[in-house]
Scaffold this active site. Sequence first.
Site, mmCIF file in Angstrom:
data_model
loop_
_atom_site.group_PDB
_atom_site.id
_atom_site.type_symbol
_atom_site.label_atom_id
_atom_site.label_comp_id
_atom_site.label_asym_id
_atom_site.label_seq_id
_atom_site.Cartn_x
_atom_site.Cartn_y
_atom_site.Cartn_z
ATOM 1 N N GLY A 48 0.717 -1.152 0.093
ATOM 2 C CA GLY A 48 0.102 0.126 -0.053
ATOM 3 C C GLY A 48 0.944 1.146 -0.017
ATOM 4 O O GLY A 48 1.914 1.264 -0.701
ATOM 5 N N CYS A 80 6.226 -5.471 0.570
ATOM 6 C CA CYS A 80 6.320 -4.142 -0.248
ATOM 7 C C CYS A 80 6.227 -2.993 0.958
ATOM 8 O O CYS A 80 6.998 -2.865 1.517
ATOM 9 C CB CYS A 80 5.209 -4.012 -1.314
ATOM 10 N N ARG A 107 12.944 3.515 -0.641
ATOM 11 C CA ARG A 107 11.467 3.591 -0.985
ATOM 12 C C ARG A 107 11.494 3.875 -2.659
ATOM 13 O O ARG A 107 12.292 4.498 -3.172
ATOM 14 C CB ARG A 107 10.658 4.779 -0.348
ATOM 15 N N ARG A 135 5.676 -0.220 -7.501
ATOM 16 C CA ARG A 135 6.740 1.153 -6.954
ATOM 17 C C ARG A 135 7.360 0.455 -5.510
ATOM 18 O O ARG A 135 7.167 1.187 -4.464
ATOM 19 C CB ARG A 135 5.526 2.050 -6.556
ATOM 20 N N HIS A 174 5.121 -8.640 -4.426
ATOM 21 C CA HIS A 174 3.644 -8.898 -3.803
ATOM 22 C C HIS A 174 3.281 -10.280 -4.292
ATOM 23 O O HIS A 174 2.848 -10.530 -5.275
ATOM 24 C CB HIS A 174 2.455 -7.964 -4.739
ATOM 25 N N GLU A 176 1.120 -12.087 -3.054
ATOM 26 C CA GLU A 176 -0.656 -11.915 -3.057
ATOM 27 C C GLU A 176 -1.107 -11.383 -4.498
ATOM 28 O O GLU A 176 -2.397 -11.798 -4.658
ATOM 29 C CB GLU A 176 -1.154 -11.135 -1.877
HETATM 30 N N1 GLN Z 1 5.667 3.006 -2.718
HETATM 31 C C1 GLN Z 1 4.975 2.421 -1.595
HETATM 32 C C2 GLN Z 1 5.685 2.964 -0.348
HETATM 33 O O1 GLN Z 1 6.711 3.533 -0.353
HETATM 34 C C3 GLN Z 1 5.180 0.977 -1.602
HETATM 35 C C4 GLN Z 1 4.508 0.252 -2.752
HETATM 36 C C5 GLN Z 1 3.461 -1.069 -2.514
HETATM 37 O O2 GLN Z 1 3.405 -1.454 -1.279
HETATM 38 N N2 GLN Z 1 3.280 -1.374 -3.739
HETATM 39 O O3 GLN Z 1 5.119 2.702 0.701
#
Ligand code: GLN
Length: 197
Positions: A48, A80, A107, A135, A174, A176
């Site tokens: 997230g 993530c 990040r 990301r 991910h 999931e």
């Molecule tokens: N870019 C998000 C963050 O820095 C992580 C991305 C993800 O969980 N898919 O929190």
Amino acid sequence: MRIGILSVQGAFLEHEAMLKSLGAQCFQIRQRKDLADGPPDGLVLPGGESTVMHKLLLELELYEPLKEMLENGLPVLATCAGLILLARKKEDGGPVCFGTLPVTVRRNAYGRQLGSFRTEGDFKGIGPVPMTFIRAPLILRASPETEILAAIQRPEGEQIAAVRFGSQLAMSFHPELTDNPAVHAFFLDMIKKYQNR
Ligand code: GLN
């Protein structure tokens, strides 16, 4: 097996579906009273937006009880943004959330918008698994006690994709969001071993 899934933001439903398909009992952690029965057998910190999740954890007063459970060895699967919540250090010097996993993360290491890709990589103890990166953060450094479970080949070189430290399992991709439940099965197995140690 009772698994609590942090469900304040992000991709929590997909974890729930995958764990249920493996026979685990799941419940969503949205507010403090969801933890009234004490620590679950395992915790999931989903993907997230880590800054939003950190803020909500504090506002909803979930941070303190979860941190205490993690410090007491609660098995956790972090994907993530969840990995960022566990990391002891962020390269940008931003505020650390739980800080129980001795790794340094960068990040959005693959660019913000175009930084999503799929690949396949070897996961120690499982074999090849599909990996979806969105990301994603990059694990830049891990303490010597941290076991590297998966790495991927990128133009920049080999990069860490999954680690285990004690009962904390964390990855930048991910699992999931694929149709392969092997990583979740690995997590449930890790919990069983932890409980029988
Ligand atoms: N870019 C998000 C963050 O820095 C992580 C991305 C993800 O969980 N898919 O929190």
